[in-house]
Design an enzyme around this catalytic site. Structure first.
Site, PDB file in Angstrom:
ATOM      1  N   LEU A 108       0.873  -1.177   0.000  1.00  0.00           N
ATOM      2  CA  LEU A 108       0.000   0.000   0.000  1.00  0.00           C
ATOM      3  C   LEU A 108       0.907   1.221   0.000  1.00  0.00           C
ATOM      4  O   LEU A 108       1.980   1.212   0.616  1.00  0.00           O
ATOM      5  CB  LEU A 108      -0.909   0.012   1.236  1.00  0.00           C
ATOM      6  CG  LEU A 108      -2.006  -1.065   1.302  1.00  0.00           C
ATOM      7  CD1 LEU A 108      -2.751  -0.969   2.629  1.00  0.00           C
ATOM      8  CD2 LEU A 108      -2.979  -0.933   0.136  1.00  0.00           C
ATOM      9  N   ASP A 109       0.493   2.270  -0.686  1.00  0.00           N
ATOM     10  CA  ASP A 109       1.305   3.479  -0.768  1.00  0.00           C
ATOM     11  C   ASP A 109       1.544   4.100   0.605  1.00  0.00           C
ATOM     12  O   ASP A 109       0.816   3.832   1.571  1.00  0.00           O
ATOM     13  CB  ASP A 109       0.635   4.515  -1.679  1.00  0.00           C
ATOM     14  CG  ASP A 109       0.687   4.117  -3.144  1.00  0.00           C
ATOM     15  OD1 ASP A 109       1.449   3.193  -3.487  1.00  0.00           O
ATOM     16  OD2 ASP A 109      -0.047   4.727  -3.945  1.00  0.00           O
ATOM     17  N   TYR A 110       2.529   4.958   0.658  1.00  0.00           N
ATOM     18  CA  TYR A 110       2.927   5.649   1.896  1.00  0.00           C
ATOM     19  C   TYR A 110       1.745   6.346   2.570  1.00  0.00           C
ATOM     20  O   TYR A 110       1.597   6.309   3.788  1.00  0.00           O
ATOM     21  CB  TYR A 110       4.017   6.671   1.547  1.00  0.00           C
ATOM     22  CG  TYR A 110       4.574   7.448   2.710  1.00  0.00           C
ATOM     23  CD1 TYR A 110       5.366   6.830   3.679  1.00  0.00           C
ATOM     24  CD2 TYR A 110       4.341   8.822   2.831  1.00  0.00           C
ATOM     25  CE1 TYR A 110       5.894   7.554   4.739  1.00  0.00           C
ATOM     26  CE2 TYR A 110       4.866   9.553   3.889  1.00  0.00           C
ATOM     27  CZ  TYR A 110       5.638   8.911   4.838  1.00  0.00           C
ATOM     28  OH  TYR A 110       6.154   9.627   5.892  1.00  0.00           O
TER      29      TYR A 110
END
Length: 245
Positions: free
Chosen positions: A100-102
């Site tokens: 999952l993105d930052y």
């Protein structure tokens, strides 16, 4: 006895396919001898080395976390940002199943079982993933239909049909929120789908992977997956693979 590539995958070194590539490249030794035989079956007591390092058979562990925003899905970050692996108290060398993105929160699976991870994240297995997101605009009925039928991304590949349920419209802020269910996990897929329609994602949260939710966990909290949950995820992935043939 088990096949060599399966043992390497179970040790969390790589997926089974990657392990086969390593064997073909002469990077794997069994009892001191380079092993190129793909179907070789490992016996109890055999010493297996990958790139000169002896692999250790670990107990398999499985966790589900509510990933917090501003955290990385890596074991180490070159900019010393917080990583999700740092949040889990575990002796085994674990990694995330997909990423999952930052700035994205939500359901995240962590494990040291490479074979299991590959089953869950591979696009052909079609496990449903539900996201709730907010974008800078209001989707039109035509755009909703477009999303449901599939969108051609910037790489020319069309996404699989998706499900969409509107959860909030805010005309004053010119934004809307909705649940989006997808059946694959391409890199930054949700954001790229919205970009293809000219929108920017302001907030993104993964609510579910198949039946697995994290609504009972605060951001950063995690728990061990129950054995029946692990088995059910494997079963669903297998069924998804069969349907895609």
């Amino acid at each position: 006895m088990e096949r060599l590539q399966k043992v390497i995958a179970q040790a969390g070194i790589a997926s089974r396919r990657k392990a086969e590539e390593m064997i073909a490249q002469g990077r794997v030794c069994v009892n001191g001898e380079v092993m190129s035989e793909m179907g070789y079956k490992v016996k109890r007591g055999d010493v297996i080395e990958v790139d000169g390092k002896t692999i250790q058979k670990e107990d398999k562990v499985y966790f589900v976390m509510n990933k917090p925003k501003k955290s990385m899905c890596t074991s180490k970050d070159e900019f010393n940002r917080k990583t999700v692996v740092d949040l889990v108290e575990c002796e085994e060398r674990i990694f995330t199943v997909g990423r999952l993105d930052y700035d994205t929160s939500g359901v995240l699976i962590l494990t040291n079982d490479g074979e299991f991870a590959n089953e869950i994240i591979h696009p052909r297995y079609h496990l449903p993933k539900v996201y709730n997101l907010t974008i800078n605009g209001i989707l039109t009925p035509e755009e909703i239909t477009h999303i449901k039928k599939g969108i051609v991304l910037d790489d020319g590949i069309k996404t699989l049909p998706a499900k969409l349920k509107m959860t909030e419209k805010d005309e004053k802020k010119n934004q809307c929120s909705f649940d989006l269910t997808i059946y694959e996990g391409r890199n930054r897929q949700i954001k790229r789908m919205m970009e293809a329609l000219g929108y920017e994602v302001r907030r993104l949260h993964r609510k579910e992977i198949a039946f697995l939710k994290c609504s009972d966990l605060s951001q950063g909290e995690y728990r061990k997956l129950k054995p029946f949950e692990v088995q059910q995820l494997r079963s669903l992935a297998t069924k998804g693979k069969m349907k895609s043939r």
